[in-house]
Design an enzyme around this catalytic site. Structure first.
Site, PDB file in Angstrom:
ATOM      1  CE  LYS A  32      -5.050  -0.993   2.475  1.00  6.27           C
ATOM      2  NZ  LYS A  32      -3.946  -1.840   2.870  1.00  6.27           N
ATOM      3  CB  THR A  52      -0.915   0.013   1.233  1.00  6.84           C
ATOM      4  OG1 THR A  52      -1.758  -1.135   1.192  1.00  6.84           O
ATOM      5  CG2 THR A  52      -1.794   1.256   1.233  1.00  6.84           C
ATOM      6  CE  LYS A  63       2.163   2.299   4.170  1.00  6.51           C
ATOM      7  NZ  LYS A  63       2.026   0.920   3.726  1.00  6.51           N
TER       8      LYS A  63
END
Lengths: 333, 333, 333, 333
Positions: B207, B131, B282
């Protein structure tokens, strides 16, 4: 329980708390069993219509706006009484339902110079379905109870559509289970879900907590959809992913703020026929009052309130469904 | 389709794009069909184990941490190759999966001095399940494609639990449907849902948009639950109301941040075994990078990021499930 | 009026600054000239001491806390009257000063069952130096005026230090210039700046607007200083740059929240002896009430209020100077 | 020291670090003493004009936009050199000043294929007056130093007006005092204040911290002014109160965002000729990058960035002075 009461054919005066006059549909209505209804605005008018039609007991209404009363009278039968004040209405009813816009109206209707408390009878059940400050709600209910009557708060979820279709949800705060049960019997004539949330004020508290989360998740959905679209995602694809993932929420899967993602969402209908931004703003004002009183920090909630305040300074957006916050956000650079 | 290919026994060179070498389980594995796996952290290690066990083709791994490679080798069979660099790994594989922590690691692994691009073979499919920044992801993929290979982004949802149980969801961005199909065949060995989100970068975008909404709705749930409890509501009652109303969301009905409301929620397990706050932080960093690049205003999102940054400055909270934001908020006055 | 006094041949040089009845020092004090003072808390006690010492007219005090009254009486002379209620005090005074904690106390003291309005004399000037809701302040003042007396709002800036040293600033809202002038004469005995802000309520409005900006710039300074220090800057160097640049503000150059940057700042004295966080929170509550009533969107202001609410849930921080928000922010990772 | 050098007539190669060729104004300019200037945008063009006029040494410029170079050449003398690349410019200069829009441009100009580093001479002093990411600035400076030259960061405060009038302020980060002194000698030809902020990157850090606080206090001022005006206060009166109280700040007393409060403020000139919103947004982007890297939570700062991002999606507001946030906020209900 309803059945039990009928079989036993108990005289009205022996009916336990928690039952309602309206159950004795075979008997002649008596003034002891009348229902009073205060507040014939868009919500109240439709709710009163259902209650009047299904309860079959004497019915008396009051509204500051005489025209609304007369219209209700004209549409719902000559035997509907029109009270001259909340006090007079209270003197004629054993169940009173109120649906009013703000805390001040509720205080006035219940505790004012010609308020309910001035005419209320012992044991009368007051059901306040207004959405108002939790602290005001509790205070009014306590004064009514101190005067020998009973009171529950029962704010509504479901909007004008739900009022018309009698599909509303009521969130109820009550001191006793029997008060809840009696309120429930009446509320089910106007809606389909009645939830017991706890003690006095709990209905108000539950409603504003839900709407706090609703406002936050709607703005969050608008932010996420807007970001995704600017990154090149198709909004339907993005919504379908979110709606099967950990981001799913009512604001995304039912009332998605991006037009044409959900066919039945207000956004697809030009943000009409939903929950108006200015009403969401009103509820967020109740939230921040309650947060202040209880020293509860809100971060996203405080910002959400002020986003809706900023947005509602645009007269058009104020009247649109609150998902219009997507338009507020998504202005092109 | 898998069956069909087997029956026809087509030579490898005729296999349509979108199928995978690993289908030829009856044939001897050839180096043409090897799978390379880079990144044997907590996620990658578990994913690689499933992929290795189910794919039955030569398998070669790489990690900067030699110990992790050796452990994988020891646990998963002597025929697992250990590459000396991403470039060398690339020279031995026709499908490469990467699971790395941050944008910089992905850039280094793909484009660095001994990166994949230095050894990659024509037509190899690179599946990056890290990611990372959408813009970096697109850039890396384009360079790999320009070098004659193929690339998709396929970030993961589901956490370490999902990696262990092979129940992960993958959100995939690809240039062609056939790239997606071939990636999907491999990803299904490690998870159970593979969603095609759009063009290159679309997996990353989907996402982070989901996680943006997730962070917002989690904090919103924490604020609403905390407010309700301070107003005297029972948290289970409040949750049950919200979960059948317009405030419902995954953060409320599945991962409710108040302990003991949902038995299986991390909050009930002392905020363990969930999605760590520092990992949410994050992802919110990726969100704000993407928002900056695309000039997309976030209001709640920006605040959510900074709430998680504030919270993560507490070393304990940083390692807890991100629903621990309820504890951050709910300190008693 | 000043002119009138002159015509009566009081030599100008004997006239104390800005006094009213108390100018006639050669005459025997009459009850017409008495000053009443309600609210002997930390602020009020010190203010009343100065007013009592400098005004030389009969002085009568009231506080719900009988002990505070007796202490004032003991310390400030046997001729200080102790009233049994605000109404009784009002019957004995021609100027009344009130310094009370919150809107509810002011409403009770002025309009309650034994409130000032029950005993007030025609023409009496009421000076309310409490910091309360603008709307409540205007409402109370109007009722006092309707009762035949006069009223101004005159909230205070300067804190307990300023009250002790009689260096307070007063922000005054009044209906007429002469009301302002008479109030000013008295206020200058307790402070050194008296600013006419406009009509009734304007003093309250000015004060809360100042404190809104103060809270925002204090948190902003804390954020900027914390960021700079984490980037390696020496806090004194950073402050000196900011203080000669466009970021300069009182919170940076006078009350810098980083210890040891400004020797006289509360931060350097362990955040003691300043303006307590919980009092800033109270004022921000007045801000958000006023913003709600006037449909004024706040963004940073709403967040600032909730940051102080979060922080004040820590009992220690609540009692510290509001610059302690730097500590709240700067927790190390 | 300057005097000493002159008297001794030391050859250029013996000149101590920290002095500048341009001191030898009586000697013929040598190519050893040339100044290179890269970046002839609105800021750079005006700065270079002053530097060229006052330094009396050979002058060579570079800009990607050839037209800007030619215009500079035409307006500032036939002996101004026009370089074909940063590398070539570097080969001809012993002091280089760069004024570029963003991090990427600085990286390219210094480290790109034909960047300064490809032609730089030993000991050359590079002064980067761009406002860019602190981390990029430090990285570029270190690479230049590793190549045997010297580098300081010296971002600017003061805008185009300041560039035209040579009244800019420079915030300098340098490894040594002598680097700072030599940079200072040159910068004073283009501005009037040169502040040593600390080590490499400290100039960038100081500037963005100042601008963070500036953005917050400007929005705060706009919120406080708007609230006060809605409560009925005269904006000039409110500003005068705030400006002598604890809310005072540059945004209130010098650049008040309400038109006609401060005659010389951009707001009074229809928000023209100030610091454009989109440039404030750019700086807030640098702030949030630095905050992310250093794990520093911002609350008001993050919101401020996103308010400016929202506002800058309006093309007109983006080009106005950043005090236009008052207009963004103050839309009437």
């Amino acid at each position: 329980m309803l059945l039990l009461i009928k079989r036993l054919s108990v005289p009205a005066r022996h009916v336990a708390r928690g039952t309602t006059c309206l159950l004795y549909s075979t008997e002649a209505p008596s003034s002891n069993c009348a229902i009073g209804f205060i507040g014939l605005g868009q919500m109240g008018f439709n709710m009163a219509r259902h209650l009047r039609a299904k309860s079959k007991v004497p019915f008396v209404v009051y509204d500051l706006n005489r025209h609304a009363m007369e219209q209700f009278h004209a549409e719902n039968g000559k035997d509907v009484g029109m009270a001259s004040s909340p006090a007079e209405l209270a003197s004629r009813a054993s169940v009173i339902v109120t649906v009013l816009p703000e805390s001040a109206h509720v205080k006035e209707a219940y505790l004012g110079e010609s308020g309910i408390i001035k005419g209320i009878r012992q044991g009368t059940l007051c059901i306040d379905s207004s959405t108002i400050d939790t602290s005001v709600s509790v205070d009014v209910s306590r004064q009514i109870i101190a005067a020998g009557a009973r009171a529950v708060d029962a704010p509504i979820s479901g909007g004008i559509m739900g009022a018309k279709a009698a599909t509303l949800t009521f969130m109820v705060g009550s001191q006793t289970d029997s008060d809840f049960e009696q309120a429930r019997a009446h509320l089910l004539l106007m809606g389909k879900n009645v939830v017991h949330c706890g003690d006095l004020g709990a209905g108000q508290a539950a409603k504003i907590c839900n709407n706090l989360l609703l406002a936050i998740s709607m703005i969050g959905t608008a932010e996420a959809m807007n970001l995704g679209m600017r990154l090149g995602l198709d909004p339907k694809v993005l919504a379908s992913i979110v709606n099967t993932s950990s981001g799913r929420c009512w604001s995304s899967d039912t009332a998605n703020p991006v037009p044409d993602v959900i066919a039945t969402a207000p956004s697809t209908n030009n943000y009409n026929d939903g929950f108006k931004s200015r009403l969401m703003l009103k509820d967020l004002g109740l939230v921040s009052n309650a947060a202040k009183d209880s020293k509860t920090p809100l971060m996203l909630g405080a910002l959400a309130e002020n986003i809706y305040r900023h947005l509602s300074n645009d007269a058009t957006m104020a009247e649109k469904d609150f998902s219009v916050v997507y338009q507020w956000l998504a202005k092109k650079p």
